[in-house]
Design a protein around this motif. Structure first.
Motif, PDB file in Angstrom:
ATOM      1  N   GLY A   1      39.070  16.379  23.878  1.00 45.72           N
ATOM      2  CA  GLY A   1      39.329  16.961  22.712  1.00 45.72           C
ATOM      3  C   GLY A   1      39.588  18.279  22.673  1.00 45.72           C
TER       4      GLY A   1
ATOM      5  N   ARG B   1      44.426  34.129  29.903  1.00 44.71           N
ATOM      6  CA  ARG B   1      43.666  34.379  28.785  1.00 44.71           C
ATOM      7  C   ARG B   1      42.849  35.780  29.177  1.00 44.71           C
ATOM      8  NH1 ARG B   1      43.261  28.990  27.064  1.00 44.71           N
ATOM      9  NH2 ARG B   1      41.512  28.408  28.440  1.00 44.71           N
TER      10      ARG B   1
ATOM     11  N   GLU C   1      54.439  12.637  28.325  1.00 44.64           N
ATOM     12  CA  GLU C   1      54.290  11.822  29.479  1.00 44.64           C
ATOM     13  C   GLU C   1      55.378  10.999  30.049  1.00 44.64           C
ATOM     14  OE1 GLU C   1      50.525   9.644  29.756  1.00 44.64           O
ATOM     15  OE2 GLU C   1      49.337  11.327  29.414  1.00 44.64           O
TER      16      GLU C   1
ATOM     17  N   ARG D   1      44.792   4.142  25.394  1.00 45.92           N
ATOM     18  CA  ARG D   1      44.814   4.069  26.729  1.00 45.92           C
ATOM     19  C   ARG D   1      43.545   4.839  27.692  1.00 45.92           C
ATOM     20  NH1 ARG D   1      49.211   7.003  25.452  1.00 45.92           N
ATOM     21  NH2 ARG D   1      49.723   8.668  26.565  1.00 45.92           N
TER      22      ARG D   1
ATOM     23  N   THR E   1      59.398   9.276  14.475  1.00 44.86           N
ATOM     24  CA  THR E   1      58.712  10.799  14.293  1.00 44.86           C
ATOM     25  C   THR E   1      58.287  10.807  12.929  1.00 44.86           C
ATOM     26  OG1 THR E   1      60.913  11.541  13.598  1.00 44.86           O
ATOM     27  CG2 THR E   1      60.097  11.923  16.045  1.00 44.86           C
ATOM     28  N   VAL E   2      58.975  10.467  11.889  1.00 47.28           N
ATOM     29  CA  VAL E   2      58.146  10.958  10.768  1.00 47.28           C
ATOM     30  C   VAL E   2      57.920  10.098   9.823  1.00 47.28           C
ATOM     31  CG1 VAL E   2      59.487  13.209  10.432  1.00 47.28           C
ATOM     32  CG2 VAL E   2      60.633  11.194   9.805  1.00 47.28           C
TER      33      VAL E   2
ATOM     34  N   PRO F   1      36.924  29.474  16.376  1.00 47.59           N
ATOM     35  CA  PRO F   1      37.649  29.024  15.100  1.00 47.59           C
ATOM     36  C   PRO F   1      38.515  27.720  15.186  1.00 47.59           C
ATOM     37  CG  PRO F   1      38.308  31.286  15.476  1.00 47.59           C
ATOM     38  CD  PRO F   1      37.824  30.897  16.657  1.00 47.59           C
ATOM     39  N   ASN F   2      39.070  27.374  16.563  1.00 53.79           N
ATOM     40  CA  ASN F   2      39.819  26.061  16.612  1.00 53.79           C
ATOM     41  C   ASN F   2      38.834  24.778  16.312  1.00 53.79           C
ATOM     42  OD1 ASN F   2      42.590  26.252  17.359  1.00 53.79           O
ATOM     43  ND2 ASN F   2      42.169  26.531  19.175  1.00 53.79           N
ATOM     44  N   GLN F   3      37.845  24.955  16.384  1.00 54.56           N
ATOM     45  CA  GLN F   3      36.800  23.942  15.750  1.00 54.56           C
ATOM     46  C   GLN F   3      37.374  22.534  16.207  1.00 54.56           C
ATOM     47  OE1 GLN F   3      37.436  24.559  11.704  1.00 54.56           O
ATOM     48  NE2 GLN F   3      35.629  25.860  11.689  1.00 54.56           N
ATOM     49  N   CYS F   4      37.593  22.377  17.613  1.00 56.69           N
ATOM     50  CA  CYS F   4      38.154  21.189  18.383  1.00 56.69           C
ATOM     51  C   CYS F   4      36.857  20.036  18.086  1.00 56.69           C
ATOM     52  CB  CYS F   4      38.243  21.356  20.029  1.00 56.69           C
ATOM     53  SG  CYS F   4      39.254  22.656  20.359  1.00 56.69           S
ATOM     54  N   GLU F   5      37.613  18.985  17.773  1.00 55.63           N
ATOM     55  CA  GLU F   5      36.678  17.903  17.720  1.00 55.63           C
ATOM     56  C   GLU F   5      36.215  17.098  19.198  1.00 55.63           C
ATOM     57  OE1 GLU F   5      38.550  15.314  14.497  1.00 55.63           O
ATOM     58  OE2 GLU F   5      38.927  17.212  13.558  1.00 55.63           O
TER      59      GLU F   5
ATOM     60  N   SER G   1      47.940   3.864  22.407  1.00 55.75           N
ATOM     61  CA  SER G   1      47.352   5.121  22.120  1.00 55.75           C
ATOM     62  C   SER G   1      45.874   5.181  22.688  1.00 55.75           C
ATOM     63  CB  SER G   1      47.503   5.253  20.781  1.00 55.75           C
ATOM     64  OG  SER G   1      47.210   4.281  19.988  1.00 55.75           O
TER      65      SER G   1
ATOM     66  N   LYS H   1      48.724   4.676  31.587  1.00 56.00           N
ATOM     67  CA  LYS H   1      50.064   5.003  31.316  1.00 56.00           C
ATOM     68  C   LYS H   1      50.885   5.033  29.966  1.00 56.00           C
ATOM     69  CE  LYS H   1      53.034   6.043  34.628  1.00 56.00           C
ATOM     70  NZ  LYS H   1      53.037   7.411  35.635  1.00 56.00           N
ATOM     71  N   ASN H   2      51.581   5.912  29.713  1.00 53.37           N
ATOM     72  CA  ASN H   2      52.234   5.893  28.445  1.00 53.37           C
ATOM     73  C   ASN H   2      52.820   4.525  27.966  1.00 53.37           C
ATOM     74  OD1 ASN H   2      55.313   6.192  28.753  1.00 53.37           O
ATOM     75  ND2 ASN H   2      54.186   7.564  30.153  1.00 53.37           N
TER      76      ASN H   2
ATOM     77  N   THR I   1      51.918  11.359  24.449  1.00 55.61           N
ATOM     78  CA  THR I   1      52.772  10.160  25.014  1.00 55.61           C
ATOM     79  C   THR I   1      54.139  10.530  25.262  1.00 55.61           C
ATOM     80  OG1 THR I   1      51.239   8.789  23.654  1.00 55.61           O
ATOM     81  CG2 THR I   1      53.513   7.853  24.175  1.00 55.61           C
ATOM     82  N   ARG I   2      54.798  11.233  24.242  1.00 56.43           N
ATOM     83  CA  ARG I   2      56.335  11.592  24.826  1.00 56.43           C
ATOM     84  C   ARG I   2      56.562  12.255  25.855  1.00 56.43           C
ATOM     85  NH1 ARG I   2      55.382  10.676  19.469  1.00 56.43           N
ATOM     86  NH2 ARG I   2      57.038   9.865  17.943  1.00 56.43           N
TER      87      ARG I   2
ATOM     88  N   ARG J   1      40.325  22.044  23.873  1.00 49.58           N
ATOM     89  CA  ARG J   1      41.550  23.029  24.452  1.00 49.58           C
ATOM     90  C   ARG J   1      41.035  23.569  25.435  1.00 49.58           C
ATOM     91  NH1 ARG J   1      45.595  21.323  25.074  1.00 49.58           N
ATOM     92  NH2 ARG J   1      45.994  23.327  26.134  1.00 49.58           N
ATOM     93  N   CYS J   2      39.921  24.336  25.663  1.00 44.31           N
ATOM     94  CA  CYS J   2      39.752  25.376  26.478  1.00 44.31           C
ATOM     95  C   CYS J   2      39.078  24.524  28.044  1.00 44.31           C
ATOM     96  CB  CYS J   2      38.753  26.395  25.888  1.00 44.31           C
ATOM     97  SG  CYS J   2      37.194  25.601  25.743  1.00 44.31           S
TER      98      CYS J   2
ATOM     99  N   SER K   1      43.962  28.697  13.506  1.00 46.58           N
ATOM    100  CA  SER K   1      43.147  27.432  13.754  1.00 46.58           C
ATOM    101  C   SER K   1      43.475  26.428  12.804  1.00 46.58           C
ATOM    102  CB  SER K   1      41.575  27.860  13.554  1.00 46.58           C
ATOM    103  OG  SER K   1      41.578  28.247  12.151  1.00 46.58           O
ATOM    104  N   LYS K   2      42.913  25.232  12.974  1.00 46.82           N
ATOM    105  CA  LYS K   2      43.061  24.140  11.940  1.00 46.82           C
ATOM    106  C   LYS K   2      42.965  24.697  10.507  1.00 46.82           C
ATOM    107  CE  LYS K   2      42.494  20.547  15.151  1.00 46.82           C
ATOM    108  NZ  LYS K   2      41.302  19.709  15.510  1.00 46.82           N
TER     109      LYS K   2
END
Lengths: 318, 368
Positions: free
Chosen positions: A305, B169, B345, A65, A123-124, A286-290, A63, A78-79, B342-343, A307-308, B33-34
């Motif tokens: 991190g 967009r 890829e 990588r 998954t869960v 508003p997405n407030q990406c980190e 994770s 690679k994954n 990961t999944r 999106r745009c 958004s979050k």
């Protein structure tokens, strides 16, 4: 003599291996990530520098990588699925099923004729993964290294719920209070976790031999036996079961370098460089990406991190 | 009256046009958004699926901006979505939010309920405005879908990574602003041209996207899966579009024209009846993708979605029977990308390996 470096930065452990040109493991290192991958990578590089190998190519997986990849200048990033499959195939060419259980996740890889045909990841729920076993071993006062051996001593096993870690734990407490011996509880737990894995990750898949069991949990003899009992076939645990992801990454690096002719690895100096990771929240929508920012020797080498692409596409020093 | 409605992908573009042309004041919820997700999950039942939580977050954010009337779709059949409107209305009421909640139930043979909800919404609107709104909204709905479809074709072929997403967009923004049919048509024509002209390469693989309608249509809830796959060089074919859904589920039934959806018959032998939501479509479209020689199928479903769970348990048989690889992704509140990436890829890696094996015959073990 040159070597290929493989790095698997997972949630629980960070592993390093060096392969020689024949693909044999000549050096390996297993470190705890402890939630700080950067520190673990630096520590591992420090250990590696003591060996002072000539590195012909480097690959990263796990994770972490991407982080590891930009820090050392990896040839392949690679994954884990691909990396684990490559390593299992190289060591056990007849493999058709790979069971991989690590610290936080478990995977199942199905291969036919040397090609991955299907895979699944939990998954869960993390019940049955390394961190859960760690926790239960600590609660029973058994060192994790002894945990699996203890299960083999059991004549009977008690029934433990496997679906959810919380249910499993409350069942275990109940059975302890009833006075069942610890080894029978441990054996019951191993069976429950295997049942959970096969029902959850393995649902709808055909698990054919040869079955290879790898990842940190493969050290656990109780889990090995429980898998063998459930699948009705022998389970192969490769010698370097705990660092198979790193082995795969190194093998992939070897191939990549063979294709491109040269390596992007930054050299062993990288062990002495100062690395720094910072983050900030992007205020532009508003997405407030980190946004994560990685610096090496004071220079920004990567950002991600967003999106745009506002941050990650900005030219950074390489 | 200040009207709002939940987001679902680009639904806001046609929906806003319809309501505004009819003469209503629209308050759009801020883009999902979050924060939306946090608000929604705080007040929704824990076991409810992602769409309910995001809807609720959308309402709460729109109410903050002064909306007082919420429009929501209803439903019938085994999917829980059918009562989400009512549940959401009660949640807002228990939070002390003062607003009108209009739920549009599909006309299951009876138009009285639908007609009275329409009368409540459009009370005081001029019929000419409503008609014009419907016309423009329909044109925009089709334009949005057409452009998206072309963008899915263009993205894996783009020369400069990320360019397609930037163009789309921009085009959506223009569409949103447009209020004449001529202008809409021009945006589509020129948009298609622009998207196509920057695409040169060949995609590495073809993947069909199937699953539950909300998470398929809404990039926020599926963590921008179409963009991610496209930028890995994969051409994605989405099996559900809003405009096509409107025709099949709203327009045709209203005029009592049930055009039997022939592709659903493809599921026969695997699943022979509707199981609610898009469960049957998921199975049928997976078969279709296999017959059309796609490399793989990705199924998207909200965590705890019953129809998709039924479909997911049947897909391994389809996968085996039709010879196609399927990756099922259950989506929930988590916004961490690592697991998804990961999944994806690994899945794409696997498809490329299988492709190469088919081309070269067996026994070649190159992984690069």
């Amino acid at each position: 003599m040159g070597y290929y470096l493989g790095l698997d930065v997972g949630s629980v452990s960070t592993n390093f291996v060096l392969l020689d040109k024949e693909g044999k493991v000549v050096w390996d290192l297993y470190l705890r990530t402890e939630g700080r991958p950067l520190v673990a990578i630096e520590k591992g590089l420090g250990e590696l520098a003591k060996e002072n190998p000539k590195v012909l190519g480097a690959g990263t997986t796990g994770s972490g990588r991407k982080l590891a990849g930009v820090l050392i200048g990896a040839d392949v990033i690679k994954n884990e699925i691909t990396a684990h499959a490559v390593a299992a195939l190289a060591l056990v060419p007849s493999v058709q099923t790979v069971l991989e259980i690590g610290g936080q996740d478990s995977k199942l890889i199905i291969l036919r004729d040397g090609v991955v045909t299907d895979f699944a990841m939990n998954t869960v729920c993390a019940a049955g993964t390394g961190s859960f076993l760690d926790h239960q071993a600590a609660r029973l006062g058994v060192p994790i290294e002894e945990f699996g051996k203890l299960a083999l001593k059991a004549k009977e096993e008690v029934r433990i719920a496997g679906r959810c870690a919380v249910f499993a734990e409350s069942d275990m407490i109940h059975k302890q209070q009833m006075g069942y011996p610890t080894e029978e509880i441990v054996a019951g737990l191993c069976s429950a976790l295997v049942r959970n894995y096969l029902n959850n990750v393995g649902k709808g898949k055909e698990l054919l031999p040869t079955v290879v069991f790898q990842g940190g949990v493969a050290a656990n003899l109780g889990m090995r036996r429980a898998f063998e009992k459930a699948l009705g076939t022998k389970v192969v645990v490769p010698e370097y079961y705990s660092v198979m992801g790193a082995v795969g990454a190194a093998l992939l690096a070897k191939e990549e370098v063979a294709n491109t002719g040269r390596s992007k690895f930054k050299g062993m100096n990288v062990a002495n460089w100062e690395n720094e990771a910072g983050s900030f929240e992007c205020p532009h929508c508003p997405n407030q990406c980190e946004i994560v920012e990685i610096k090496q020797e004071g220079k920004v080498i990567a950002r991600w991190g967003d999106r745009c692409g506002r941050w990650s596409n900005v030219e950074v020093a390489v | 009256m200040k009207v709002t409605f939940p987001h679902m992908g680009s639904l806001a573009i046609p929906m806003k046009a319809l309501l505004e042309e009819a003469g209503l004041e629209v308050v759009l919820p801020p883009p999902t958004s979050k924060r939306t997700l946090t608000l929604g999950s705080r007040h929704a039942p824990e076991f409810a699926c992602l769409p309910l939580k995001i809807n609720l977050g959308n309402y709460l954010e729109a109410l903050e901006l002064g909306a007082d009337t919420i429009i929501m779709a209803g439903g019938v059949g085994p999917c829980r979505f059918g009562y989400y409107g009512q549940v959401q209305r009660e949640i807002l009421r228990s939070l002390g939010k003062d607003c009108d909640f209009l739920i549009f139930e599909p006309p299951a043979g009876d138009f009285k309920g639908l007609a009275s909800t329409c009368r409540r919404l459009f009370a005081g609107c001029r019929p000419a405005g409503i008609l014009r709104g419907a016309k423009i909204a329909w044109a925009k709905a089709r334009a949005v879908d057409k452009l998206w479809q072309v963008s899915l074709w263009a993205r894996p072929r783009e020369v400069e990574r990320g360019r397609t997403s930037k163009i789309i967009r921009k085009l959506y923004h223009k569409l949103d602003q447009a209020c004449e049919m001529k202008r809409i048509r021009r945006i589509v024509r020129e948009g298609i041209e622009e998207l196509k002209s920057q695409a040169k390469g060949e995609p590495k693989a073809h993947i069909a996207l199937v699953g539950e309608i909300y998470v398929v249509l809404d990039p926020f809830s599926n963590q921008y899966i179409e963009e991610r796959l496209g930028e890995m060089g994969v051409e994605v074919s989405r099996t559900i579009y809003l405009s096509q859904w409107i025709v099949h589920h709203l327009v045709l039934p209203t005029f009592r024209l049930h055009r039997p959806n022939r592709s659903l018959g493809l599921a026969s032998g695997y699943l022979n009846y509707a199981v609610g939501g898009h469960g049957l479509e998921t199975v049928a479209n997976t078969v279709l993708a296999a017959r059309r020689r796609f490399d793989g199928v990705v199924q998207l479903a909200p965590f705890t979605c019953m129809p998709e769970i039924v479909a997911a348990s049947i897909l391994p048989r389809v996968s085996k029977g039709e010879g196609i690889s399927v990756l099922t992704l259950f989506l929930d509140e988590h916004t961490g990308e690592a697991g998804l990436v990961t999944r994806l890829e690994a899945f794409v890696d696997m498809l490329l390996r299988q492709q190469r094996q088919r081309r070269q015959g067996h026994g070649i073990l190159s992984w690069a």
